[in-house]
Design a protein around this motif. Structure first.
Motif, PDB file in Angstrom:
ATOM      1  N   LEU A 168       0.563  -0.578   0.258  1.00 49.08           N
ATOM      2  CA  LEU A 168      -0.268  -0.158  -0.168  1.00 49.08           C
ATOM      3  C   LEU A 168       0.728   0.996  -0.101  1.00 49.08           C
ATOM      4  O   LEU A 168       0.396   2.229   0.344  1.00 49.08           O
ATOM      5  CB  LEU A 168      -1.192   0.343   1.569  1.00 49.08           C
ATOM      6  CG  LEU A 168      -2.251  -0.892   1.390  1.00 49.08           C
ATOM      7  CD1 LEU A 168      -2.869  -1.328   2.386  1.00 49.08           C
ATOM      8  CD2 LEU A 168      -2.676  -1.646  -0.029  1.00 49.08           C
ATOM      9  N   LEU A 181       2.414   0.156  -4.969  1.00 50.71           N
ATOM     10  CA  LEU A 181       1.069   0.611  -4.571  1.00 50.71           C
ATOM     11  C   LEU A 181       0.313   1.298  -6.181  1.00 50.71           C
ATOM     12  O   LEU A 181      -0.813   0.507  -6.207  1.00 50.71           O
ATOM     13  CB  LEU A 181       0.766   2.564  -3.945  1.00 50.71           C
ATOM     14  CG  LEU A 181      -1.068   2.843  -4.080  1.00 50.71           C
ATOM     15  CD1 LEU A 181      -1.613   1.694  -2.918  1.00 50.71           C
ATOM     16  CD2 LEU A 181      -0.259   4.387  -3.286  1.00 50.71           C
ATOM     17  N   ARG A 182       1.017   1.129  -6.990  1.00 47.41           N
ATOM     18  CA  ARG A 182      -0.010   1.177  -8.702  1.00 47.41           C
ATOM     19  C   ARG A 182       0.281   0.307  -9.184  1.00 47.41           C
ATOM     20  O   ARG A 182      -0.978   0.068  -9.570  1.00 47.41           O
ATOM     21  CB  ARG A 182       1.629   1.433  -9.552  1.00 47.41           C
ATOM     22  CG  ARG A 182       1.436   2.017 -11.004  1.00 47.41           C
ATOM     23  CD  ARG A 182       2.205   2.122 -11.459  1.00 47.41           C
ATOM     24  NE  ARG A 182       1.649   3.152 -13.035  1.00 47.41           N
ATOM     25  CZ  ARG A 182       1.541   4.326 -13.681  1.00 47.41           C
ATOM     26  NH1 ARG A 182       1.176   4.788 -12.616  1.00 47.41           N
ATOM     27  NH2 ARG A 182       0.991   3.783 -14.528  1.00 47.41           N
ATOM     28  N   THR A 230      -0.909  -2.650  -6.898  1.00 48.36           N
ATOM     29  CA  THR A 230      -1.960  -3.177  -6.033  1.00 48.36           C
ATOM     30  C   THR A 230      -2.850  -3.011  -6.902  1.00 48.36           C
ATOM     31  O   THR A 230      -3.711  -3.589  -6.694  1.00 48.36           O
ATOM     32  CB  THR A 230      -1.509  -2.546  -4.713  1.00 48.36           C
ATOM     33  OG1 THR A 230      -0.013  -3.312  -3.848  1.00 48.36           O
ATOM     34  CG2 THR A 230      -2.323  -3.145  -3.786  1.00 48.36           C
ATOM     35  N   PHE A 231      -2.824  -1.079  -7.058  1.00 46.63           N
ATOM     36  CA  PHE A 231      -4.354  -0.670  -7.242  1.00 46.63           C
ATOM     37  C   PHE A 231      -4.515  -1.346  -8.580  1.00 46.63           C
ATOM     38  O   PHE A 231      -6.027  -1.762  -8.494  1.00 46.63           O
ATOM     39  CB  PHE A 231      -4.594   1.441  -7.683  1.00 46.63           C
ATOM     40  CG  PHE A 231      -5.521   1.745  -8.371  1.00 46.63           C
ATOM     41  CD1 PHE A 231      -6.322   1.686  -6.961  1.00 46.63           C
ATOM     42  CD2 PHE A 231      -5.433   1.864  -9.760  1.00 46.63           C
ATOM     43  CE1 PHE A 231      -7.587   2.134  -7.751  1.00 46.63           C
ATOM     44  CE2 PHE A 231      -7.005   2.300  -9.623  1.00 46.63           C
ATOM     45  CZ  PHE A 231      -8.024   2.934  -9.386  1.00 46.63           C
ATOM     46  N   PHE A 232      -3.842  -1.467  -9.557  1.00 44.61           N
ATOM     47  CA  PHE A 232      -4.222  -1.954 -11.072  1.00 44.61           C
ATOM     48  C   PHE A 232      -4.968  -3.866 -10.674  1.00 44.61           C
ATOM     49  O   PHE A 232      -5.673  -4.124 -11.462  1.00 44.61           O
ATOM     50  CB  PHE A 232      -3.551  -2.162 -11.848  1.00 44.61           C
ATOM     51  CG  PHE A 232      -3.001  -2.927 -12.983  1.00 44.61           C
ATOM     52  CD1 PHE A 232      -3.729  -2.521 -13.958  1.00 44.61           C
ATOM     53  CD2 PHE A 232      -2.090  -4.392 -13.278  1.00 44.61           C
ATOM     54  CE1 PHE A 232      -3.859  -3.725 -14.950  1.00 44.61           C
ATOM     55  CE2 PHE A 232      -1.914  -5.235 -13.971  1.00 44.61           C
ATOM     56  CZ  PHE A 232      -2.976  -4.671 -15.373  1.00 44.61           C
ATOM     57  N   CYS A 272      -5.966  -5.103  -8.302  1.00 45.97           N
ATOM     58  CA  CYS A 272      -7.098  -5.077  -7.550  1.00 45.97           C
ATOM     59  C   CYS A 272      -7.610  -4.740  -8.344  1.00 45.97           C
ATOM     60  O   CYS A 272      -9.656  -5.115  -8.336  1.00 45.97           O
ATOM     61  CB  CYS A 272      -6.864  -4.474  -5.969  1.00 45.97           C
ATOM     62  SG  CYS A 272      -6.268  -5.532  -5.021  1.00 45.97           S
ATOM     63  N   GLY A 273      -7.715  -3.644  -8.896  1.00 42.66           N
ATOM     64  CA  GLY A 273      -8.715  -2.675  -9.442  1.00 42.66           C
ATOM     65  C   GLY A 273      -9.253  -3.997 -10.848  1.00 42.66           C
ATOM     66  O   GLY A 273     -10.577  -4.081 -11.098  1.00 42.66           O
ATOM     67  N   VAL A 318     -10.086  -8.679  -2.946  1.00 42.86           N
ATOM     68  CA  VAL A 318     -10.494  -7.558  -3.560  1.00 42.86           C
ATOM     69  C   VAL A 318     -11.510  -7.886  -4.539  1.00 42.86           C
ATOM     70  O   VAL A 318     -12.286  -7.745  -4.909  1.00 42.86           O
ATOM     71  CB  VAL A 318      -9.728  -6.561  -3.697  1.00 42.86           C
ATOM     72  CG1 VAL A 318     -10.479  -5.290  -4.961  1.00 42.86           C
ATOM     73  CG2 VAL A 318      -8.486  -6.087  -2.695  1.00 42.86           C
ATOM     74  N   ILE A 370      -9.449   0.880 -16.488  1.00 41.99           N
ATOM     75  CA  ILE A 370      -7.644   0.316 -15.642  1.00 41.99           C
ATOM     76  C   ILE A 370      -6.734  -0.321 -16.423  1.00 41.99           C
ATOM     77  O   ILE A 370      -5.643   0.328 -16.655  1.00 41.99           O
ATOM     78  CB  ILE A 370      -8.236  -0.350 -14.681  1.00 41.99           C
ATOM     79  CG1 ILE A 370      -9.476   0.576 -13.710  1.00 41.99           C
ATOM     80  CG2 ILE A 370      -7.388  -1.189 -13.608  1.00 41.99           C
ATOM     81  CD1 ILE A 370     -10.332  -0.446 -12.553  1.00 41.99           C
TER      82      ILE A 370
END
Length: 452
Positions: free
Chosen positions: A242, A247-248, A250-252, A254-255, A383, A421
């Protein structure tokens, strides 16, 4: 860690050992797809027998997916701490025990609890099988081998309808119970066969077990002693996922995975229920569901054959785009017939499975370092289960309140966000070793394009 440390694993030539790890990991994914989808076969029967409300129907369908959420989070972290092999074996015990208990459930609450516990084991297997296979697979074949895990999941899902068509004439309302027992028997066989898989040398080296890692590599044909520079073992906090630069990614991960499962699970776990809106034929419902599932299998294997040639990023983008178009057309049709409904759902699943449905197992295993790889897989899986839970828990109630064609717009929106995304964040990772990839976790799609 030297890039040459795991050259015996990153060789482009597939060995019998590589194939064995792939098959046994894929066997777990087959069980994942099979056990998750059995509820679609059971639902029409138990809903009638036990007089289930729309809310309980949704809860029962979502129970295993909720279990996956917790199983992925907890066992993902334990897999990074305790090792791949221990968890690779232990989680299959859950498949055996909880599938049998679910098979003998006498009411909705018993079945819900057993499905939740079975979901814990399924969520664990997502993190364990993908991490272990990624750490053993050759760099230039890693994508196709891991995509076969996703493809095998869809085979397991399709087999539920094959078995349903075979067993219904003989077993009737007990069909789903027999199917769960068959899944437990298969899990027991896979558990026995997994005993011979050694611990991941990448995990051993990253945790300071250099001699054990070297012994595994020697058994696999390594003739070099290049692990002297291995890390001396330290625990990486999960919180690093996180913070930048991870983080980038992780967001990708999970998103896009969340958006895919929101649409996919809402469609596939309710395929018989959706088709029941336009036909009363039990054979027609299961045959249509099987067609959609088989088309999904074709999509998954098509993607698996292309992922190491065209790359992960194009498959992800094209997959979301195709799914978006098919679902939009379906949402615009006010009263589709059975043929149109099966065709458009099949096209949506075809594209979904050829892109996000298979690279969701590849990206988290490639873009995160060994010390948090299973944790990242667990977080991504968890997620994504939130998306799946949303789709499965609310769908019966929403269909009753809004109608099917209005509910489909939720899936259209999910596909559109997933596509956005993918376009803005998806990196290209084909052909690179895990060590090369995790040295530069802050890559962008633009820098990857320049590198190519």
């Amino acid at each position: 860690m030297s890039h040459d440390a795991f050259s015996v694993l990153d060789s482009t030539k597939l060995s019998a050992f590589h194939r064995k790890v792939t098959v046994l990991s894929a066997a777990g994914m087959f069980l994942d797809g099979y056990d998750i989808t059995v509820i679609a076969v059971a639902l029409p029967t138990v809903a009638k027998q036990w007089h289930l409300s729309s809310l309980m129907t949704g809860a029962l369908t979502a129970s295993a997916v909720i279990g996956m959420f917790f199983g992925a989070l907890v066992f993902g972290r334990l897999t990074d701490r305790l090792g791949r092999k221990k968890m690779y074996l232990v989680n299959l015990l859950g498949f055996v025990v909880f599938a049998v208990l679910a098979a003998v459930a006498q009411d909705a609450w018993q079945l819900l609890i057993c499905r939740f516990l079975l979901g814990l084991a399924i969520g664990a297997d997502y993190t364990i099988s993908t991490s272990l296979l990624a750490e053993y697979a050759p760099a230039k074949r890693r994508g196709s081998l891991m995509c076969r895990l996703g493809a095998t999941w869809f085979i397991g899902a399709a087999c539920t309808y094959v078995f349903a068509l075979i067993l219904v004439p003989f077993a009737g309302e007990h069909t789903w119970r027999i199917m769960l027992v068959l899944g437990a028997v298969f899990a027991l066989i896979v558990l026995w066969m997994r005993r011979s898989i050694p611990e991941s040398p990448r995990w051993l080296a990253s945790n300071g077990h250099t001699e054990q890692a070297r012994a595994v590599l020697t058994d696999l044909g390594d003739t070099q002693s290049v692990l002297a520079t291995a890390h001396t073992g330290h625990r990486t906090p999960w919180r690093t996922l996180l913070t930048m630069p991870l983080l980038r990614m992780t967001f990708f991960c999970c998103g896009f995975w969340f958006m895919y499962t929101l649409a996919y699970y809402g469609i596939t776990l309710y395929t018989p229920t959706i088709l029941k809106q336009v036909t009363s034929s039990t054979t027609g419902i299961y045959a249509g569901s099987l067609i959609i599932a088989l088309v999904g299998v074709v999509g998954a294997f098509t993607g698996a054959s292309l992922v190491d040639r065209v790359g992960r990023r194009p498959l992800l983008i094209i997959g979301f785009a195709g799914m978006l178009v098919a679902l939009t057309v379906l949402a615009l049709l006010r009263e589709p017939g059975l043929a149109a409904l099966v065709a458009l759902l099949g096209i949506a699943v075809l594209f979904a499975n050829s892109g996000p449905g298979i690279v969701n197992l590849v990206y988290p295993s490639e873009v995160f370092p060994t010390s948090v790889r299973a944790t990242a897989n667990g977080l991504g899986t968890a997620v994504s289960r939130v998306g799946a839970i949303t789709g499965t828990l609310l769908l019966p109630t929403l269909i009753n309140a809004w109608g099917l064609h209005n509910v489909l717009w939720i899936f259209v929106i999910a596909g559109a966000i997933g596509l956005a995304i993918a376009i803005t964040l998806a990196p290209e990772t084909k052909g690179r070793t895990l060590e090369e990839l995790t040295e530069s976790p802050s890559r962008t799609p633009e820098s990857d394009a320049v590198a190519r």
